[in-house]
Write a protein that holds these residues in place. Structure first.
Motif, PDB file in Angstrom:
ATOM      1  N   LEU A 103       0.890  -1.206  -0.158  1.00 21.40           N
ATOM      2  CA  LEU A 103      -0.018  -0.044  -0.008  1.00 21.40           C
ATOM      3  C   LEU A 103       0.915   1.308  -0.081  1.00 21.40           C
ATOM      4  O   LEU A 103       1.695   1.365   0.763  1.00 21.40           O
ATOM      5  CB  LEU A 103      -0.884   0.094   1.177  1.00 21.40           C
ATOM      6  CG  LEU A 103      -1.503  -1.235   1.540  1.00 21.40           C
ATOM      7  CD1 LEU A 103      -2.445  -0.922   3.090  1.00 21.40           C
ATOM      8  CD2 LEU A 103      -2.473  -1.652   0.629  1.00 21.40           C
ATOM      9  N   GLY A 104       0.435   2.177  -0.780  1.00 21.16           N
ATOM     10  CA  GLY A 104       1.170   3.439  -0.725  1.00 21.16           C
ATOM     11  C   GLY A 104      -0.111   4.490  -0.316  1.00 21.16           C
ATOM     12  O   GLY A 104      -1.073   4.699  -0.787  1.00 21.16           O
ATOM     13  N   VAL A 105       0.575   5.023   0.900  1.00 21.86           N
ATOM     14  CA  VAL A 105      -0.824   6.024   1.870  1.00 21.86           C
ATOM     15  C   VAL A 105      -0.186   7.359   1.559  1.00 21.86           C
ATOM     16  O   VAL A 105       0.866   7.834   2.059  1.00 21.86           O
ATOM     17  CB  VAL A 105      -1.074   5.351   2.965  1.00 21.86           C
ATOM     18  CG1 VAL A 105      -1.884   6.284   3.832  1.00 21.86           C
ATOM     19  CG2 VAL A 105      -1.494   4.139   2.778  1.00 21.86           C
ATOM     20  N   ASP A 106      -1.382   8.239   1.443  1.00 21.10           N
ATOM     21  CA  ASP A 106      -0.969   9.980   1.805  1.00 21.10           C
ATOM     22  C   ASP A 106      -1.194   9.843   3.245  1.00 21.10           C
ATOM     23  O   ASP A 106      -2.325   9.875   3.446  1.00 21.10           O
ATOM     24  CB  ASP A 106      -1.871  10.680   0.915  1.00 21.10           C
ATOM     25  CG  ASP A 106      -1.742  11.979   1.161  1.00 21.10           C
ATOM     26  OD1 ASP A 106      -1.417  12.549   2.118  1.00 21.10           O
ATOM     27  OD2 ASP A 106      -1.790  12.873   0.115  1.00 21.10           O
ATOM     28  N   LEU A 107      -0.050  10.185   3.891  1.00 21.61           N
ATOM     29  CA  LEU A 107      -0.261  10.140   5.489  1.00 21.61           C
ATOM     30  C   LEU A 107      -1.138  11.392   5.945  1.00 21.61           C
ATOM     31  O   LEU A 107      -1.636  11.458   6.991  1.00 21.61           O
ATOM     32  CB  LEU A 107       1.046  10.250   6.165  1.00 21.61           C
ATOM     33  CG  LEU A 107       1.859   8.805   6.031  1.00 21.61           C
ATOM     34  CD1 LEU A 107       3.337   8.986   6.386  1.00 21.61           C
ATOM     35  CD2 LEU A 107       0.975   7.740   6.498  1.00 21.61           C
TER      36      LEU A 107
ATOM     37  N   VAL B 168      -5.529   5.481   0.864  1.00 17.72           N
ATOM     38  CA  VAL B 168      -4.543   4.815  -0.035  1.00 17.72           C
ATOM     39  C   VAL B 168      -4.778   5.367  -1.147  1.00 17.72           C
ATOM     40  O   VAL B 168      -5.684   5.648  -1.695  1.00 17.72           O
ATOM     41  CB  VAL B 168      -5.143   3.390  -0.087  1.00 17.72           C
ATOM     42  CG1 VAL B 168      -4.473   2.742  -1.163  1.00 17.72           C
ATOM     43  CG2 VAL B 168      -4.959   2.437   1.450  1.00 17.72           C
ATOM     44  N   ILE B 169      -3.549   5.717  -1.953  1.00 16.17           N
ATOM     45  CA  ILE B 169      -3.594   6.436  -3.179  1.00 16.17           C
ATOM     46  C   ILE B 169      -2.993   5.288  -4.202  1.00 16.17           C
ATOM     47  O   ILE B 169      -3.229   5.455  -5.480  1.00 16.17           O
ATOM     48  CB  ILE B 169      -2.488   7.243  -3.495  1.00 16.17           C
ATOM     49  CG1 ILE B 169      -1.144   7.086  -2.782  1.00 16.17           C
ATOM     50  CG2 ILE B 169      -3.202   8.728  -2.401  1.00 16.17           C
ATOM     51  CD1 ILE B 169      -0.055   8.102  -3.096  1.00 16.17           C
ATOM     52  N   HIS B 170      -2.236   4.186  -3.748  1.00 16.11           N
ATOM     53  CA  HIS B 170      -1.933   3.151  -4.885  1.00 16.11           C
ATOM     54  C   HIS B 170      -1.744   1.928  -4.127  1.00 16.11           C
ATOM     55  O   HIS B 170      -1.301   1.721  -2.914  1.00 16.11           O
ATOM     56  CB  HIS B 170      -0.660   3.624  -5.566  1.00 16.11           C
ATOM     57  CG  HIS B 170      -0.107   2.731  -6.588  1.00 16.11           C
ATOM     58  ND1 HIS B 170      -0.762   2.430  -7.819  1.00 16.11           N
ATOM     59  CD2 HIS B 170       0.829   2.025  -6.721  1.00 16.11           C
ATOM     60  CE1 HIS B 170      -0.446   1.690  -8.646  1.00 16.11           C
ATOM     61  NE2 HIS B 170       0.864   1.326  -8.063  1.00 16.11           N
ATOM     62  N   VAL B 171      -2.161   0.706  -4.834  1.00 15.00           N
ATOM     63  CA  VAL B 171      -1.998  -0.542  -4.352  1.00 15.00           C
ATOM     64  C   VAL B 171      -1.411  -1.348  -5.466  1.00 15.00           C
ATOM     65  O   VAL B 171      -1.796  -1.590  -6.557  1.00 15.00           O
ATOM     66  CB  VAL B 171      -3.123  -1.275  -3.973  1.00 15.00           C
ATOM     67  CG1 VAL B 171      -2.985  -2.612  -3.507  1.00 15.00           C
ATOM     68  CG2 VAL B 171      -4.047  -0.395  -3.149  1.00 15.00           C
ATOM     69  N   THR B 172      -0.306  -2.104  -5.011  1.00 16.92           N
ATOM     70  CA  THR B 172       0.487  -3.048  -5.938  1.00 16.92           C
ATOM     71  C   THR B 172       0.930  -4.533  -5.532  1.00 16.92           C
ATOM     72  O   THR B 172       1.157  -4.631  -4.315  1.00 16.92           O
ATOM     73  CB  THR B 172       1.954  -2.366  -6.466  1.00 16.92           C
ATOM     74  OG1 THR B 172       2.245  -3.252  -7.772  1.00 16.92           O
ATOM     75  CG2 THR B 172       2.707  -2.114  -5.639  1.00 16.92           C
TER      76      THR B 172
ATOM     77  N   ALA C   9      10.301  -3.328  -6.147  1.00 17.72           N
ATOM     78  CA  ALA C   9       9.557  -2.764  -7.402  1.00 17.72           C
ATOM     79  C   ALA C   9       8.425  -2.246  -7.116  1.00 17.72           C
ATOM     80  O   ALA C   9       7.717  -1.339  -7.669  1.00 17.72           O
ATOM     81  CB  ALA C   9       9.363  -4.008  -8.466  1.00 17.72           C
ATOM     82  N   THR C  10       7.700  -2.491  -5.887  1.00 20.95           N
ATOM     83  CA  THR C  10       6.379  -1.894  -5.101  1.00 20.95           C
ATOM     84  C   THR C  10       6.653  -0.412  -5.044  1.00 20.95           C
ATOM     85  O   THR C  10       6.000   0.489  -5.500  1.00 20.95           O
ATOM     86  CB  THR C  10       6.134  -2.639  -4.139  1.00 20.95           C
ATOM     87  OG1 THR C  10       6.975  -2.224  -2.916  1.00 20.95           O
ATOM     88  CG2 THR C  10       5.838  -3.762  -4.164  1.00 20.95           C
TER      89      THR C  10
ATOM     90  N   ILE D 124      -9.659  -2.429  -1.451  1.00 20.94           N
ATOM     91  CA  ILE D 124      -8.953  -1.844  -0.663  1.00 20.94           C
ATOM     92  C   ILE D 124      -9.195  -0.350  -1.284  1.00 20.94           C
ATOM     93  O   ILE D 124      -9.238   0.544  -0.188  1.00 20.94           O
ATOM     94  CB  ILE D 124      -7.480  -2.166  -0.836  1.00 20.94           C
ATOM     95  CG1 ILE D 124      -7.054  -3.647  -0.132  1.00 20.94           C
ATOM     96  CG2 ILE D 124      -6.492  -1.181  -0.279  1.00 20.94           C
ATOM     97  CD1 ILE D 124      -5.782  -4.045  -0.409  1.00 20.94           C
ATOM     98  N   TYR D 125      -8.982  -0.109  -2.424  1.00 18.23           N
ATOM     99  CA  TYR D 125      -9.460   1.306  -2.817  1.00 18.23           C
ATOM    100  C   TYR D 125     -10.652   1.771  -2.345  1.00 18.23           C
ATOM    101  O   TYR D 125     -10.741   2.596  -1.791  1.00 18.23           O
ATOM    102  CB  TYR D 125      -9.359   1.332  -4.361  1.00 18.23           C
ATOM    103  CG  TYR D 125      -8.085   1.336  -4.865  1.00 18.23           C
ATOM    104  CD1 TYR D 125      -7.268   2.431  -4.789  1.00 18.23           C
ATOM    105  CD2 TYR D 125      -7.536   0.484  -6.010  1.00 18.23           C
ATOM    106  CE1 TYR D 125      -5.801   2.314  -5.331  1.00 18.23           C
ATOM    107  CE2 TYR D 125      -6.174   0.320  -6.385  1.00 18.23           C
ATOM    108  CZ  TYR D 125      -5.424   1.428  -6.117  1.00 18.23           C
ATOM    109  OH  TYR D 125      -4.138   1.479  -6.739  1.00 18.23           O
ATOM    110  N   PHE D 126     -11.689   0.841  -2.388  1.00 21.26           N
ATOM    111  CA  PHE D 126     -13.039   1.070  -2.113  1.00 21.26           C
ATOM    112  C   PHE D 126     -13.217   1.599  -0.675  1.00 21.26           C
ATOM    113  O   PHE D 126     -13.808   2.536  -0.169  1.00 21.26           O
ATOM    114  CB  PHE D 126     -14.138  -0.159  -2.454  1.00 21.26           C
ATOM    115  CG  PHE D 126     -15.546   0.284  -2.063  1.00 21.26           C
ATOM    116  CD1 PHE D 126     -16.413   1.305  -2.626  1.00 21.26           C
ATOM    117  CD2 PHE D 126     -16.173  -0.351  -1.004  1.00 21.26           C
ATOM    118  CE1 PHE D 126     -17.514   1.596  -2.329  1.00 21.26           C
ATOM    119  CE2 PHE D 126     -17.377  -0.255  -0.717  1.00 21.26           C
ATOM    120  CZ  PHE D 126     -18.091   0.704  -1.341  1.00 21.26           C
TER     121      PHE D 126
END
Length: 408
Positions: free
Chosen positions: A174-178, A183-187, A193-194, A392-394
């Protein structure tokens, strides 16, 4: 007003479309069905791709399942017209109730069920009497649309953490805007590489990698390498919760070793791992007795409690001086598990000390991860990794959805 007119209005049909017949049926299992037969006015013409009105060539019988009407499974039937276009081709007309937008009440029901009732997709499908894959298809459509419109342009503080997708070594990162706690991006995966994937996502959204000034993450070597390469201007803060977790693991190793020699320590794992303020009066009294009876446990407990003073240090010089003294005290105690932890601290010194300046941690991600794991347990399993990522995005992306106001 007859039933055909009422159902035409309920379906949002516009001329030349109309409900021409409404029928009920019951199958051998006493399941009731509502059938709405839709037609178009005789002599109607329909637009082709060139926006020209064209005559009807012939019709093709089609059927769609719609939302249930009370306890009745509902089906739409129509002899769909095919037109002869201005360039001489025969093309099937796009009917207004076909396609994802037509089923926006499904996604609205899904949203309400998941957010307000915390209901899994399969249960929503059961209630609406549709195949779960239909719910997922609609759900993923709206998530994709909302993601495409999402704007992460204000991000400066990034949190990075992995979470499991199922039992075994299966993870997403997870990439999160603190600042916005979303969550702004999930990979997929949890390696170097993430971080590259998160950076590429931000770049695609017009966010330069230099804009990310702070990153909070665990002590994973692959995360460290990925951050250095993908966000070279960002200062790293090693998440205090992960650091404390390593400290507690060292504490527990000492307790396990002592427990092998002293039966009185049985059942006291959390007596030593919990913070004193979280212990009951009885457990706090037992802790005081145990650290008096067993000097090694008394010493590591003292070091554990003392280490956590680090997070309250007023500035970097004070924090560094404190941490040096703490590591020296560990060396003097000569307790292997704590010496190993102290060496880890020395190897990640700047990122640990930087907390007193950045004051960021993955606490927000821990809350997000708890919500994800709860949803995963409730659903038991997701059909594929894309469904899991979109959930997760939802749940955690704070996305904005522009569901259509009308069926057409």
């Amino acid at each position: 007003m007859n039933s055909e007119t009422l159902f035409s209005m309920a379906l949002g049909l516009q001329p030349p479309w109309q409900v021409k017949a409404v029928t009920f049926s019951t199958d051998e299992l006493a399941r009731s069905e509502l059938h709405l037969h839709i037609d178009f006015v005789t002599g109607s013409r329909f637009l082709d791709d060139a926006n020209n009105l064209c005559p009807v060539h012939d019709t093709v019988e089609r059927q769609w399942q719609h939302l249930s009407f009370f306890e009745h499974t509902c089906y739409l039937h129509c002899a769909v017209p095919r037109i002869t276009t201005t360039d001489g081709k025969v093309r099937t007309v796009d009917v207004p109730w076909h396609g994802r937008q037509w089923f926006y009440p499904v996604i609205r029901s899904l949203s309400a069920s998941l957010i307000e009732r915390e209901m899994p997709v399969n249960r929503v499908a059961e209630i609406l009497k549709v195949n779960p894959q239909r719910i997922w298809t609609i759900f993923n459509h709206w998530i994709s649309k909302a993601k495409a419109a999402d704007d992460p342009s204000t991000i400066t503080k990034l949190g990075v953490d992995e979470t499991s997708t199922k039992k075994g070594h299966h993870y997403v990162t997870l990439g999160v805007d603190l600042d916005e706690a979303r969550v702004i991006h999930v990979t997929e995966g949890k390696g170097k590489a993430t971080l590259q994937s998160i950076q590429q996502h931000l770049e695609d959204k017009g966010v330069d990698k230099e804009q990310v000034e702070q990153i909070s993450m665990d002590l994973s070597p692959s995360f460290i390498a990925g951050a250095a390469e993908s966000f070279p201007s960002a200062q790293i803060t090693f998440d205090r919760f992960h650091v404390v977790k390593l400290l507690n693991e060292a504490m527990n190793q000492v307790r396990i070793a002592e427990r092998k020699e002293h039966d009185a320590l049985k059942g006291h794992k959390y007596t030593f791992l919990k913070n004193r303020e979280n212990l009951s009066d009885k457990k706090e009294k037992e802790l005081d007795e145990l650290i008096q009876l067993y000097p090694t446990l008394g010493e590591v407990n003292r070091l554990k409690v003392l280490f956590n003073d680090l997070w309250e240090m007023p500035d970097k010089p004070t924090a560094e001086a404190f941490l040096r003294q703490w590591c020296d005290a560990v060396d003097a105690a000569k307790i292997p598990a704590f010496i190993k932890f102290a060496n880890t601290v020395r190897g990640h010194w700047s990122g640990i000390v930087h907390f007193v300046e950045s004051l960021i941690s993955n606490g927000i991600l821990e809350g997000i991860n708890s919500k994800i794991q709860l949803a995963k347990r409730r659903a038991r399993a997701y059909r594929n990794i894309n469904n899991f990522i979109n959930m997760i995005y939802f749940l955690c992306g704070k996305l904005k959805f522009d569901y259509p106001l009308y069926f057409t």
